[in-house]
Design a protein around this motif. Structure first.
Motif, PDB file in Angstrom:
ATOM      1  N   PRO A 153       0.912  -1.101  -0.207  1.00 16.26           N
ATOM      2  CA  PRO A 153      -0.153  -0.085  -0.017  1.00 16.26           C
ATOM      3  C   PRO A 153       0.838   1.216  -0.059  1.00 16.26           C
ATOM      4  O   PRO A 153       1.703   1.216   0.675  1.00 16.26           O
ATOM      5  N   HIS A 154       0.421   2.139  -0.724  1.00 12.87           N
ATOM      6  CA  HIS A 154       1.024   3.521  -0.572  1.00 12.87           C
ATOM      7  C   HIS A 154       0.502   4.110   0.496  1.00 12.87           C
ATOM      8  O   HIS A 154      -0.394   4.271   1.073  1.00 12.87           O
ATOM      9  N   PRO A 155       1.544   4.956   1.281  1.00  5.63           N
ATOM     10  CA  PRO A 155       1.122   5.432   2.591  1.00  5.63           C
ATOM     11  C   PRO A 155       0.197   6.497   2.625  1.00  5.63           C
ATOM     12  O   PRO A 155      -0.430   6.923   3.692  1.00  5.63           O
ATOM     13  N   LEU A 156      -0.040   7.090   1.395  1.00  6.19           N
ATOM     14  CA  LEU A 156      -0.999   8.303   1.259  1.00  6.19           C
ATOM     15  C   LEU A 156      -2.117   7.774   0.430  1.00  6.19           C
ATOM     16  O   LEU A 156      -3.075   8.657  -0.144  1.00  6.19           O
ATOM     17  N   SER A 157      -2.277   6.386   0.196  1.00  8.13           N
ATOM     18  CA  SER A 157      -3.518   6.000  -1.017  1.00  8.13           C
ATOM     19  C   SER A 157      -4.682   6.341  -0.191  1.00  8.13           C
ATOM     20  O   SER A 157      -5.642   6.583  -1.212  1.00  8.13           O
ATOM     21  N   GLU A 158      -4.941   6.518   0.827  1.00 10.34           N
ATOM     22  CA  GLU A 158      -6.336   6.907   1.240  1.00 10.34           C
ATOM     23  C   GLU A 158      -6.506   8.451   1.335  1.00 10.34           C
ATOM     24  O   GLU A 158      -7.753   8.622   1.628  1.00 10.34           O
ATOM     25  N   HIS A 159      -5.896   9.076   0.920  1.00 11.05           N
ATOM     26  CA  HIS A 159      -5.782  10.610   0.816  1.00 11.05           C
ATOM     27  C   HIS A 159      -5.979  11.168  -0.770  1.00 11.05           C
ATOM     28  O   HIS A 159      -5.016  11.296  -1.326  1.00 11.05           O
ATOM     29  N   ASP A 180      -0.497   4.996 -17.621  1.00  7.98           N
ATOM     30  CA  ASP A 180      -1.749   4.624 -17.798  1.00  7.98           C
ATOM     31  C   ASP A 180      -2.018   3.297 -16.939  1.00  7.98           C
ATOM     32  O   ASP A 180      -3.290   3.032 -16.368  1.00  7.98           O
ATOM     33  N   GLY A 181      -0.992   2.409 -16.667  1.00  2.00           N
ATOM     34  CA  GLY A 181      -1.118   1.022 -16.073  1.00  2.00           C
ATOM     35  C   GLY A 181      -1.029   1.108 -14.475  1.00  2.00           C
ATOM     36  O   GLY A 181      -2.014   0.612 -13.926  1.00  2.00           O
ATOM     37  N   VAL A 182      -0.133   1.895 -14.188  1.00  2.00           N
ATOM     38  CA  VAL A 182       0.059   2.174 -12.624  1.00  2.00           C
ATOM     39  C   VAL A 182      -1.099   3.120 -12.094  1.00  2.00           C
ATOM     40  O   VAL A 182      -0.955   3.015 -10.711  1.00  2.00           O
ATOM     41  N   THR A 183      -1.570   3.843 -12.683  1.00  2.00           N
ATOM     42  CA  THR A 183      -2.699   4.716 -12.091  1.00  2.00           C
ATOM     43  C   THR A 183      -3.943   4.192 -12.146  1.00  2.00           C
ATOM     44  O   THR A 183      -4.942   4.926 -11.746  1.00  2.00           O
ATOM     45  N   ALA A 184      -3.994   3.076 -12.602  1.00  2.00           N
ATOM     46  CA  ALA A 184      -5.441   2.353 -12.771  1.00  2.00           C
ATOM     47  C   ALA A 184      -5.958   2.063 -11.288  1.00  2.00           C
ATOM     48  O   ALA A 184      -5.187   1.781 -10.470  1.00  2.00           O
ATOM     49  N   ASP A 185      -7.301   1.553 -11.429  1.00  2.00           N
ATOM     50  CA  ASP A 185      -7.731   1.293 -10.086  1.00  2.00           C
ATOM     51  C   ASP A 185      -7.157  -0.119  -9.638  1.00  2.00           C
ATOM     52  O   ASP A 185      -6.928  -0.550  -8.625  1.00  2.00           O
ATOM     53  N   GLU A 186      -6.796  -1.028 -10.640  1.00  3.19           N
ATOM     54  CA  GLU A 186      -5.888  -2.295 -10.401  1.00  3.19           C
ATOM     55  C   GLU A 186      -4.543  -2.195 -11.027  1.00  3.19           C
ATOM     56  O   GLU A 186      -4.659  -2.690 -12.390  1.00  3.19           O
ATOM     57  N   PRO A 187      -3.611  -1.453 -10.589  1.00  4.13           N
ATOM     58  CA  PRO A 187      -2.310  -1.066 -11.245  1.00  4.13           C
ATOM     59  C   PRO A 187      -1.861  -2.630 -11.943  1.00  4.13           C
ATOM     60  O   PRO A 187      -1.664  -3.441 -11.305  1.00  4.13           O
ATOM     61  N   GLY A 190       7.056   9.148  -1.936  1.00  2.00           N
ATOM     62  CA  GLY A 190       5.859   9.587  -1.771  1.00  2.00           C
ATOM     63  C   GLY A 190       5.255   9.744  -3.372  1.00  2.00           C
ATOM     64  O   GLY A 190       4.370   9.311  -4.012  1.00  2.00           O
ATOM     65  N   TRP A 191       5.914  10.957  -3.950  1.00  2.00           N
ATOM     66  CA  TRP A 191       5.570  11.357  -5.110  1.00  2.00           C
ATOM     67  C   TRP A 191       6.967  11.397  -6.369  1.00  2.00           C
ATOM     68  O   TRP A 191       8.184  11.560  -5.747  1.00  2.00           O
ATOM     69  N   CYS A 192       6.581  11.203  -7.541  1.00  2.23           N
ATOM     70  CA  CYS A 192       7.641  11.182  -8.491  1.00  2.23           C
ATOM     71  C   CYS A 192       6.971  11.802  -9.612  1.00  2.23           C
ATOM     72  O   CYS A 192       5.920  11.691 -10.113  1.00  2.23           O
ATOM     73  N   HIS A 193       7.775  12.740 -10.022  1.00  3.46           N
ATOM     74  CA  HIS A 193       7.247  13.721 -11.265  1.00  3.46           C
ATOM     75  C   HIS A 193       8.630  13.458 -12.362  1.00  3.46           C
ATOM     76  O   HIS A 193       9.496  14.129 -12.136  1.00  3.46           O
ATOM     77  N   VAL A 194       8.373  12.740 -13.449  1.00  7.16           N
ATOM     78  CA  VAL A 194       9.290  12.642 -14.376  1.00  7.16           C
ATOM     79  C   VAL A 194       9.270  13.683 -15.502  1.00  7.16           C
ATOM     80  O   VAL A 194       7.778  13.700 -16.006  1.00  7.16           O
ATOM     81  N   THR A 195      10.321  14.162 -15.880  1.00  4.38           N
ATOM     82  CA  THR A 195      10.194  15.280 -16.898  1.00  4.38           C
ATOM     83  C   THR A 195      11.428  14.925 -18.043  1.00  4.38           C
ATOM     84  O   THR A 195      12.174  14.131 -17.929  1.00  4.38           O
ATOM     85  N   GLY A 196      11.063  15.368 -19.245  1.00  2.24           N
ATOM     86  CA  GLY A 196      12.258  15.307 -20.627  1.00  2.24           C
ATOM     87  C   GLY A 196      11.708  16.583 -21.335  1.00  2.24           C
ATOM     88  O   GLY A 196      10.711  17.250 -21.434  1.00  2.24           O
ATOM     89  N   PRO A 235      -1.922  13.049  -7.994  1.00  3.56           N
ATOM     90  CA  PRO A 235      -1.470  11.776  -8.338  1.00  3.56           C
ATOM     91  C   PRO A 235       0.117  11.707  -7.651  1.00  3.56           C
ATOM     92  O   PRO A 235       0.532  12.481  -7.562  1.00  3.56           O
ATOM     93  N   PHE A 236       0.335  10.131  -7.581  1.00  5.48           N
ATOM     94  CA  PHE A 236       1.655  10.160  -7.268  1.00  5.48           C
ATOM     95  C   PHE A 236       2.703  10.027  -8.084  1.00  5.48           C
ATOM     96  O   PHE A 236       4.025  10.256  -7.728  1.00  5.48           O
ATOM     97  N   VAL A 237       2.353   9.951  -9.418  1.00  6.53           N
ATOM     98  CA  VAL A 237       3.286   9.697 -10.385  1.00  6.53           C
ATOM     99  C   VAL A 237       2.877  10.360 -11.543  1.00  6.53           C
ATOM    100  O   VAL A 237       1.559  10.463 -11.872  1.00  6.53           O
ATOM    101  N   ARG A 238       3.719  11.531 -12.139  1.00  7.86           N
ATOM    102  CA  ARG A 238       3.367  12.197 -13.155  1.00  7.86           C
ATOM    103  C   ARG A 238       4.524  12.417 -14.094  1.00  7.86           C
ATOM    104  O   ARG A 238       5.722  11.934 -13.850  1.00  7.86           O
TER     105      ARG A 238
END
Length: 336
Positions: free
Chosen positions: A133-139, A296-303, A275-281, A144-147
């Motif tokens: 579980p992500h420590p902030l999944s209930e908040h 798309d895969g990791v942010t779905a209801d069932e990652p 906690g959070w990850c923001h990837v840029t390029g 989003p945790f990943v961008r």
């Protein structure tokens, strides 16, 4: 009278198969998952007397399927000629160019079967919430945790990171030392100074950046300072908020590093977050498309992550091509 001699050739495929509509329809249904992506096709066995058009039906149906599935790979094996199990497997592997190091006299038959099973097989990774579980999944407000963000220029990319860092500190309440910026595309200290200078210019005066390469090797994070590092020093360290700059480095074939190494560096960078990850390029490349797909895969209801299994021989060749440090000085320089 036969007016076209092509029909007598073994590889001939007719434009229409008459009086076999039911058989063609049934075989098409069993192969339909190849065009819809819904599961695996059902194995089919065509039986009948000689001359009943079994081979013709199979080839015709596969040829029709190829019009809808561009990258469909198929291969024909004549078991009258390749009558043993080894010969049949070898002929199939030869059709997909996987027989380079296979020896007819010494390679075990099971090795051929294992190689065929691993060919183009999708790997699926699922993360059940109860297992990790992500420590902030209930908040919900923490998502989003990943961008991922792509900019047209490097300046725009760095300014985007700077703007987000300012928001993290002033609006979201993060302490500066809880933030890490990893410069994925910077291989030397001199290269890393330039984007860090831009970060400094684009943020308020009270936001200080800790350039890890300028400090003592035993010190990584510094209180009240945002950590900026290259990937070699990021290993073994974590932060609540991680920014990864320069994802295009993964596709940079001129870097002198193998593809395996560049992808591993991106993986290490992404796993530095708590906690959070923001990837840029900057710009556009295949790695960006892959990143969008992963999101798309990791942010779905069932990652879930789905990707093709790498070819073992190609992977081994990539790893063998990776230059290794030859002296203690080279090793220390590489590891930082």
């Amino acid at each position: 009278m036969i007016t076209d001699a092509r029909v007598l050739q073994q590889e001939f495929i007719p434009g229409e198969v008459k009086h076999r509509d039911a058989e063609v329809s049934h075989l098409s249904d069993t192969l339909r998952p190849l065009s819809t992506g819904d599961g695996r096709p059902t194995p089919s066995f065509l039986c009948g007397p000689s001359g009943a058009e079994k081979t013709c039906i199979a080839r015709y149906t596969v040829n029709q399927l190829r019009e809808n599935v561009v990258e469909l790979n198929h291969h024909y094996v004549n078991c009258w000629e390749d009558y043993s199990r080894f010969k049949t497997l070898y002929r199939i592997l030869d059709g997909i160019n996987k027989t380079l190091d296979i020896h007819r006299q010494s390679t075990p038959r099971d090795e051929l079967l294992d190689r065929l099973r691993s060919y183009d097989e999708d790997i699926r990774i699922r993360r059940p919430e109860q297992n990790s579980p992500h420590p902030l999944s209930e908040h919900e407000e923490a998502r989003p945790f990943v961008r991922f963000s792509a900019a047209e220029t490097k300046r725009e990319e760095i300014e985007l990171i700077a703007e987000n860092i300012s928001q993290d500190i002033t609006a979201h309440g993060l302490d500066p030392e809880q933030i890490m910026v990893i410069l994925l595309d910077r291989e030397t200290q001199e290269d890393a100074d330039e984007p860090t200078d831009r970060l400094d210019e684009a943020t308020a005066d009270d936001i200080v950046f800790n350039r890890v390469w300028d400090g003592e090797s035993s010190v990584f994070a510094v209180d009240d300072e945002v950590t900026v590092t290259r990937i070699n020093r990021a290993k073994g360290n974590e932060a609540a908020m991680v920014y990864i700059s320069g994802l295009e480095h993964v596709d940079n074939v001129s870097s002198g590093q193998s593809l395996v190494r560049r992808r591993n560096q991106a993986f290490v960078a992404m796993t530095r977050t708590r906690g959070w990850c923001h990837v840029t390029g900057t710009g556009s490349c295949d790695a960006f498309d892959e990143m969008w797909s992963v999101l798309d895969g990791v942010t779905a209801d069932e990652p879930e992550m789905v990707f093709p299994a790498p070819d073992p021989q190609s992977l081994e060749n990539e790893m063998e091509a990776e230059p290794e440090p030859t002296t203690l000085t080279d090793f220390i320089s590489e590891e930082g």
